[in-house]
Design an enzyme around this catalytic site. Sequence first.
Site, mmCIF file in Angstrom:
data_model
loop_
_atom_site.group_PDB
_atom_site.id
_atom_site.type_symbol
_atom_site.label_atom_id
_atom_site.label_comp_id
_atom_site.label_asym_id
_atom_site.label_seq_id
_atom_site.Cartn_x
_atom_site.Cartn_y
_atom_site.Cartn_z
ATOM 1 C CE LYS A 186 33.856 39.951 50.173
ATOM 2 N NZ LYS A 186 34.402 39.985 51.081
ATOM 3 C CE LYS A 213 29.740 35.530 53.168
ATOM 4 N NZ LYS A 213 30.863 36.121 54.450
ATOM 5 C CE LYS A 273 38.316 34.617 55.902
ATOM 6 N NZ LYS A 273 37.717 35.366 57.230
HETATM 7 N N1 AQP Z 1 37.909 40.389 49.130
HETATM 8 C C1 AQP Z 1 38.330 42.248 50.032
HETATM 9 N N2 AQP Z 1 39.016 43.031 50.332
HETATM 10 C C2 AQP Z 1 39.434 44.198 50.779
HETATM 11 N N3 AQP Z 1 39.101 43.173 52.076
HETATM 12 C C3 AQP Z 1 38.355 42.327 52.212
HETATM 13 N N4 AQP Z 1 37.766 41.453 53.411
HETATM 14 C C4 AQP Z 1 37.166 40.344 53.126
HETATM 15 N N5 AQP Z 1 37.283 40.227 51.558
HETATM 16 C C5 AQP Z 1 38.302 41.697 50.916
HETATM 17 C C6 AQP Z 1 37.827 43.125 55.190
HETATM 18 O O1 AQP Z 1 38.750 41.772 56.224
HETATM 19 C C7 AQP Z 1 37.836 41.993 57.077
HETATM 20 C C8 AQP Z 1 37.680 40.281 57.651
HETATM 21 O O2 AQP Z 1 36.642 39.648 57.212
HETATM 22 P P1 AQP Z 1 35.317 38.495 57.539
HETATM 23 O O3 AQP Z 1 36.373 37.858 58.243
HETATM 24 O O4 AQP Z 1 34.838 39.212 58.512
HETATM 25 O O5 AQP Z 1 35.153 37.433 56.185
HETATM 26 P P2 AQP Z 1 34.004 37.535 55.059
HETATM 27 O O6 AQP Z 1 33.890 39.415 54.737
HETATM 28 O O7 AQP Z 1 33.020 36.387 54.634
HETATM 29 O O8 AQP Z 1 35.720 37.191 54.245
HETATM 30 P P3 AQP Z 1 35.730 36.747 52.623
HETATM 31 O O9 AQP Z 1 37.224 36.006 52.410
HETATM 32 O O10 AQP Z 1 34.658 37.263 51.963
HETATM 33 O O11 AQP Z 1 34.618 35.369 52.929
HETATM 34 P P4 AQP Z 1 33.719 34.849 52.062
HETATM 35 O O12 AQP Z 1 33.884 33.967 50.836
HETATM 36 O O13 AQP Z 1 32.839 33.596 53.566
HETATM 37 O O14 AQP Z 1 33.100 36.032 51.657
HETATM 38 C C9 AQP Z 1 36.214 42.884 56.552
HETATM 39 O O15 AQP Z 1 37.056 43.643 57.451
HETATM 40 C C10 AQP Z 1 36.316 42.722 55.675
HETATM 41 O O16 AQP Z 1 35.652 44.127 54.856
#
Ligand code: AQP
Length: 364
Positions: A227, A135, A230
């Site tokens: 992956k 990140k 968001k």
């Molecule tokens: N691609 C994914 N596949 C399976 N599980 C996922 N999680 C996130 N992406 C995937 C799971 O969702 C839960 C909540 O995630 P979060 O809100 O903590 O956000 P994050 O992991 O930061 O989500 P993103 O989409 O990956 O955001 P960015 O773009 O900021 O990197 C967690 O249990 C996570 O494991």
Amino acid sequence: MRGAKTVAIRTAGFPQPAHHMSSFPERVFSGVQSTGNLHLGNYLGAIVKFVELQKTHDCLYCVVDLHAITVPQDPLTLRDNTREIAAAFIACGIDPKKNIVFNQSQVPEHAELAWVLNCIARIGWLNRMTQFKDKAGKDRENASIGLYDYPVLMAADILIYRATHVPVGEDQKQHLELARDIAQKFNNDFAESISRNGFGEAFFPLPEPLISGPATRVMSLRDGSKKMSKSDASEYSRINLSDDAEQIAQKIRKAKTDPEPLPSEEKGLEGRAEAANLVGIFAALSGREKTGVLAEYGGANFSTFKNALVDLAVEKLSPITAEMRKITANHDYIDTVLRDGAERARALANENMKAVKDIVGFLR
Ligand code: AQP
């Protein structure tokens, strides 16, 4: 299992004296950041598990808005995003009466415990965290300290409730291991005080990650090596829970694939990340294993398989999207749910924070 079931403490890479073997009532905690664009990965990797676990466990499900501000957020959007995640929890089937549904910033004990745990965690441990490296990217010097410290706050989120089980996607595995290490070091460092204060052999359980099923790491629809996320600039990389049937269909039809037909066995998915991803999504949405899906679709070309996936995704996601829209529009209802949840969470958190203060040696 309510109250009765207990989980044995296991080591997390630290020397563990025999007297640290202990047991705790099972409790589930997990969180989702209020950062918008809630997607199929969040749903299949985490929220589906939340819904399942509420049948057997005492669960706390948290919208982690303190985590969201580790990167800049617009205040008005942040509030709406917090409501949207809470609405998604409820629309997916989480019962906010049976479970505790709340937003993190309404329970100050998360941040309070995080400070204590900051003094337990080691810089060397945090330096190994791959999510921070991803990140922060090349501009590390300019990343917020909050982004660096994110995993310690996450440990506090879990440990403030002495939670024993944490359903998460694969990407959070390393953070969970860190939470276990922090819990173990606290138990070791304060062993004498923990015992003197009447908490027996260990104060914190070592929380277990719950990572299982065919979609623990849902990949981008545009690039099978990244992956689903968001923050991906491409809308076509992910299916949002707010997408309508037309958008879902478009995104699946445009999803990257390869020219070969689907294999009949899982081994045939090796080296075919995009195909493996779509099969995993199909399996998870239909509650089956990849093997079963391939037994049915092996030999089919992608246009046939994608049509079936569109039908399945629309059938499963449309009711959730409709319900989410309805609930999101009712601010009063959501705000009441979150306030009520925060009050119940706080009762637990406050009790544990008092204990931590006694153990650490703070006057109160
Ligand atoms: N691609 C994914 N596949 C399976 N599980 C996922 N999680 C996130 N992406 C995937 C799971 O969702 C839960 C909540 O995630 P979060 O809100 O903590 O956000 P994050 O992991 O930061 O989500 P993103 O989409 O990956 O955001 P960015 O773009 O900021 O990197 C967690 O249990 C996570 O494991």
